[in-house]
Structures are given as C-alpha cells and as structure tokens.
Write an enzyme that holds these catalytic residues in place. Sequence first.
Site, mmCIF file in Angstrom:
data_model
loop_
_atom_site.group_PDB
_atom_site.id
_atom_site.type_symbol
_atom_site.label_atom_id
_atom_site.label_comp_id
_atom_site.label_asym_id
_atom_site.label_seq_id
_atom_site.Cartn_x
_atom_site.Cartn_y
_atom_site.Cartn_z
ATOM 1 N N ASP A 1 -8.811 37.154 -4.563
ATOM 2 C CA ASP A 1 -7.589 36.891 -3.790
ATOM 3 C C ASP A 1 -7.662 37.499 -2.397
ATOM 4 O O ASP A 1 -7.344 36.851 -1.392
ATOM 5 C CB ASP A 1 -6.364 37.462 -4.515
ATOM 6 C CG ASP A 1 -6.202 36.871 -5.895
ATOM 7 O OD1 ASP A 1 -6.856 35.854 -6.180
ATOM 8 O OD2 ASP A 1 -5.423 37.435 -6.692
ATOM 9 N N SER B 1 0.586 36.342 -3.383
ATOM 10 C CA SER B 1 1.422 36.968 -2.358
ATOM 11 C C SER B 1 1.095 38.458 -2.257
ATOM 12 O O SER B 1 1.214 39.057 -1.189
ATOM 13 C CB SER B 1 2.900 36.746 -2.648
ATOM 14 O OG SER B 1 3.207 37.219 -3.926
ATOM 15 N N SER B 2 0.640 39.061 -3.354
ATOM 16 C CA SER B 2 0.325 40.499 -3.291
ATOM 17 C C SER B 2 -0.902 40.740 -2.406
ATOM 18 O O SER B 2 -0.892 41.644 -1.567
ATOM 19 C CB SER B 2 0.135 41.088 -4.688
ATOM 20 O OG SER B 2 -0.848 40.376 -5.394
ATOM 21 N N HIS C 1 -10.635 33.798 -13.451
ATOM 22 C CA HIS C 1 -11.009 35.010 -14.213
ATOM 23 C C HIS C 1 -12.518 35.253 -14.231
ATOM 24 O O HIS C 1 -13.005 36.048 -15.021
ATOM 25 C CB HIS C 1 -10.442 34.961 -15.650
ATOM 26 C CG HIS C 1 -8.945 35.020 -15.660
ATOM 27 N ND1 HIS C 1 -8.247 36.204 -15.740
ATOM 28 C CD2 HIS C 1 -8.020 34.040 -15.548
ATOM 29 C CE1 HIS C 1 -6.942 35.939 -15.687
ATOM 30 N NE2 HIS C 1 -6.778 34.632 -15.565
ATOM 31 N N THR C 2 -13.226 34.549 -13.387
ATOM 32 C CA THR C 2 -14.671 34.780 -13.288
ATOM 33 C C THR C 2 -14.991 35.910 -12.311
ATOM 34 O O THR C 2 -16.074 36.479 -12.370
ATOM 35 C CB THR C 2 -15.395 33.499 -12.810
ATOM 36 O OG1 THR C 2 -14.642 32.964 -11.719
ATOM 37 C CG2 THR C 2 -15.493 32.466 -13.902
ATOM 38 N N ASP C 3 -14.025 36.231 -11.430
ATOM 39 C CA ASP C 3 -14.370 37.211 -10.370
ATOM 40 C C ASP C 3 -14.682 38.594 -10.944
ATOM 41 O O ASP C 3 -15.688 39.205 -10.588
ATOM 42 C CB ASP C 3 -13.324 37.244 -9.239
ATOM 43 C CG ASP C 3 -11.913 37.587 -9.642
ATOM 44 O OD1 ASP C 3 -11.653 37.707 -10.865
ATOM 45 O OD2 ASP C 3 -11.059 37.749 -8.737
HETATM 46 C C1 GLA Z 1 -5.532 37.074 -10.191
HETATM 47 C C2 GLA Z 1 -6.490 38.175 -9.749
HETATM 48 C C3 GLA Z 1 -7.822 37.606 -9.280
HETATM 49 C C4 GLA Z 1 -8.407 36.640 -10.309
HETATM 50 C C5 GLA Z 1 -7.354 35.636 -10.755
HETATM 51 C C6 GLA Z 1 -7.834 34.773 -11.870
HETATM 52 O O1 GLA Z 1 -5.150 36.281 -9.117
HETATM 53 O O2 GLA Z 1 -5.916 38.938 -8.704
HETATM 54 O O3 GLA Z 1 -8.719 38.658 -9.006
HETATM 55 O O4 GLA Z 1 -8.947 37.328 -11.394
HETATM 56 O O5 GLA Z 1 -6.155 36.273 -11.186
HETATM 57 O O6 GLA Z 1 -8.875 33.974 -11.458
#
Ligand code: GLA
Length: 380
Positions: free
Chosen positions: A162, A117-118, A25-27
Amino acid sequence: MKFLKNFKSELTVESPGRINLIGEHTDYNMGYVLPTAIEKKIIFQFRKNDSPNKCQVYSTTFDTGFKLDLNAIEKSAIEWENYILGVLDEISKRTNKLEGFDCTIESNLPTGSGLSSSAALECGLAYGLNELFDLGLTKMEMVKLSQVAEHTYAGTQCGIMDQFASVMSKEGHMLLLDCRSLDYTPIPINLNPYKIILLNTKVSHNLATSEYNTRKNECEQGVAVLKEDYPEVNSLRDVTFEMLDCVRDRVSTTVYNRCSFIIAENNRVHEMAEALSKNDLVKVGQILYDAHEGISKLYEVSCAESDYLVEFSKSNEFVLGARQTGGGFGGCTLNIVHEDGVENFITSATKAYKENFNIVLEAFEVKPSTGTFSYTHKES
Ligand code: GLA
C-alpha cells in the site's frame, strides 16, 4: 478547531489511495503484487509554526483534530491519530530535524474501503515533513517507515504494497512489484473500451486487523513445516504446489488452504502482467474471478456483501471480471466493465444491493494515477 483558523499553507501534498489489480496478501509472503494509485486522495496543507516541538493536525473532512508534542509521542486511543503519531515516531528515530508544524487534511478517499486511506495518510505526512524540513529521506525510506508505523502504532502487520503504491505509482501504469527485492516494473495498462469500476460495499467488518494478523501467522505456520523438508524456503514465495502437497498431512486444512491460495495468487500476478501486455482482456477478467474464488473460499477474507457483488457482476454481459480488492472483509469490489454498460451495471447493482443488504452502494470509476507529489506556495 479554533487553533487552525486563517491557516496559510506553505506546502501542499497530494497523497493517493490505491487499488490492487491482482496479488492479494502476497506482499507479506514476499511475493508479487500489481497495484496502482488512484485519483482519490488525501490532500495535506503544511506550515512550520516556529515552535520547536508543538504540532497541530486537523482534518477538515471530519472536522476533528489534535495537538501533539514531538518530545512526547505516544499511542492514542483514536485510530486515525495513530497513523500520524506512528510516522512522527519513526521519523524522529531517523533524524532530529523535525520541528513544530501545523497541518490540515482533506480527503475524498473513503476510509475502511480497501483503498489504503491509512497508507495515504502515513505516506503523505512523511512526504510533506520531508519537504518542509528538508529531512533528506528517500521515497523508499518514507515507504518503509510508513509501513513500520502501521505495524507499531496501528497494530496491523501489513506488507509493503500500500505504501509503495501510494508513493511510487505512475499514471497509466500498474506497478509489478517484487515484494522481496523491491524491484518494480511499471506495466502500461490500456483497457479501452473497458473501465475499472469500483463498487464500495460500505462495509468494513471490524475483524479486519486481527484476522489480517491471523492470516499472516497461518502462512508462517505453513512455512515452518515446509522448512522441515525444504530448508531453503523462507516464505511462501519460494513454494510450489508440489512442495506444498508433500507436507499436506502435516498441516491443518486451514493452513493448507491459505498456502495454496498464496501460491496460486502469486502465479496470477504473472499471468495478469502477461495478459495486460497481450491486451487479452477476457483473460484479465477470468483471472479476477478466479482470484475472488480463492479470496472467498481458501483465504477466507471476503464477506457476504463482497461475494454478492462479485456474483452479481457475473450476470451482466458488460462485465469481464470482478473481485474484492485490498485487505478484505468488505471494502470495494473491482470490476472491469465495458463503457457501454457502465451505467446499466451501476444502476442494477445499486438496486440489487439495496434490496439484499439495505445499503446504498457507492460506485465510481478509477484510473491508474501518479503517486504522491507536492507543490509549494510562494510568500505573498
Ligand atoms: C492490506 C495491507 C497490504 C496487503 C493487502 C492485501 O491492504 O496493508 O499490505 O497485504 O491488505 O493484499
């Protein structure tokens, strides 16, 4: 589906899932992450179909598919179709070179398990169409348009990790990615004699999309208050614990906890990169346990099943560390396990998990792998 019988592929694209070692959740807070692609992937077969705008997409794994018209792309009520449609919509905004195509999809990447997977679906499609129609998109453009597709068509306000990991990863490395500048450094990873074992909880609590967006919003609330005192702050990436403490009485406990998790998690990414470079595997494990504590108690994106498996791993002497990986609310836990204890760990975790949740665990090893690639098939 009848319409894709005798399918002859012109182009194959292999599009991987990802794990994230640390930096959850840092992105979307413009911080750092440390993900890599894994061998589990979605494999696409593409062919042009000589139509200007008619397309067919078929999943051999789920035995389902749909037809679409490039001139009439709109959201679907069916979730997975939106990943496809969103990418087509974004590509159409950037180029008019798209034409009719057929595509089949096969996957050994579990869905809803925190392995992206998305993103694999979005990026694999973008990558394949880029090759098939010579669209001239760069890898970064494909990564970014796939992220936007997820925002607009799937409704998750995700960060860039991702899609970035799925496309850009390098075998045997983690990617240390700065989500603000998008600069990245491949960090070699050698855990020998330890292995990365994923335990799939097989639960994906369906609050994930709305709760994900709520977390993002809570972080933004924190930033808005911090900005009153520190106008230079644009995201939690710019915030220290000292700064957060100065505004403590102006934010709710929930917002405080969310922000403090992000600050700590960002720091952990750097600690992890250092621990990997020194081959300090005990430290690697400790960072994972610390991170899970924050994921569960401060950011509150874990669930009983993930918490149980992480706790369970602590009683096994062969495990150095574990945490839930990915967006949260289920999916997989990532465990660093000594090769001599892998079998014992999987067997005992499977038994205990079945007894407690009546769910059969899925366990597998993953290795840091290469990002998306393609190959063409010669006319015969
Ligand atoms: C999901 C989101 C990512 C990221 C993660 C948590 O996978 O698609 O962008 O925020 O949660 O790190």
